[in-house]
Scaffold this motif. Structure first.
Motif, short mmCIF file in Angstrom:
data_model
loop_
_atom_site.label_atom_id
_atom_site.label_comp_id
_atom_site.label_asym_id
_atom_site.label_seq_id
_atom_site.Cartn_x
_atom_site.Cartn_y
_atom_site.Cartn_z
N ARG A 44 66.47 83.37 53.71
CA ARG A 44 66.43 83.48 52.34
C ARG A 44 67.90 83.60 51.81
N GLU A 45 68.56 82.46 52.13
CA GLU A 45 69.82 81.96 51.62
C GLU A 45 69.55 80.81 50.52
N HIS A 46 69.34 81.40 49.46
CA HIS A 46 68.78 80.52 48.28
C HIS A 46 70.13 79.64 47.74
N ARG A 47 71.36 80.46 47.66
CA ARG A 47 72.50 79.88 47.02
C ARG A 47 72.93 78.76 47.96
N LEU A 48 73.03 78.81 49.28
CA LEU A 48 73.66 77.79 50.18
C LEU A 48 72.43 76.80 50.32
N LEU A 49 71.16 77.07 50.28
CA LEU A 49 70.27 76.06 49.99
C LEU A 49 70.17 75.18 48.88
N GLY A 50 70.51 75.81 47.99
CA GLY A 50 70.89 75.10 46.39
C GLY A 50 71.97 74.30 46.42
N ASN A 82 62.38 62.10 44.36
CA ASN A 82 62.73 62.93 45.49
C ASN A 82 64.17 63.46 45.25
N THR A 83 65.00 62.61 44.74
CA THR A 83 66.28 62.90 44.47
C THR A 83 66.40 63.54 43.06
N CYS A 84 65.67 63.28 42.51
CA CYS A 84 65.47 64.20 41.08
C CYS A 84 65.23 65.38 41.44
N ALA A 85 64.24 65.64 42.30
CA ALA A 85 63.58 67.12 42.48
C ALA A 85 64.81 67.81 43.20
N LEU A 86 65.52 67.43 43.96
CA LEU A 86 66.78 67.74 44.58
C LEU A 86 67.78 68.38 43.46
N LEU A 87 68.05 67.47 42.68
CA LEU A 87 69.04 67.72 41.59
C LEU A 87 68.49 68.90 40.67
N VAL A 88 67.22 69.00 40.54
CA VAL A 88 66.63 70.07 39.68
C VAL A 88 66.59 71.47 40.46
N LEU A 89 65.97 71.28 41.58
CA LEU A 89 66.02 72.51 42.43
C LEU A 89 67.00 73.09 42.92
N GLY A 90 68.15 72.23 43.26
CA GLY A 90 69.43 72.83 43.72
C GLY A 90 70.15 73.92 42.84
#
Length: 99
Positions: A44-50, A82-90
């Motif tokens: 549950r390390e959401h910040r690090l995952l982002g 997929n790249t855009c998803a990373l840029l939004v989810l992060g």
């Protein structure tokens, strides 16, 4: 033969044996990233995952560039999505961790 199939899945359906050499490192890179994501989710390390998602988007940009410049590259749209998803989810994950 396996690497040719991996190349096809990536978006280079007609890659030659010489062209697929780099897919072994790409596969290892993706497995490592997947394990990191799984562990950070479990912990549950959401910040690090982002933060990781934002950093990992550079891999998506590099993959997209490779496909756009390759004369037989396909699946560019999937890589952009997929790249855009990373840029939004992060940022969303980083923000959720600070609340």
């Amino acid at each position: 033969m396996l690497m040719e199939q991996v190349a096809k899945t990536f978006g280079l359906p007609t890659a030659t044996a010489d062209e697929v050499v780099f897919f072994q490192s790409s596969t290892g890179r993706n497995i490592g990233a997947g394990l990191f994501i799984y562990i950070m989710t479990y912990l549950r390390e959401h910040r690090l995952l982002g933060i990781f998602f934002l950093c990992w988007s550079t891999a998506g940009m590099a993959d997209t560039k490779l496909l756009m410049e390759h004369p037989r590259g396909e699946l560019v749209g999937m890589h952009i999505r997929n790249t855009c998803a990373l840029l939004v989810l992060g940022p969303l994950l980083i923000q959720s961790a600070s609340q």
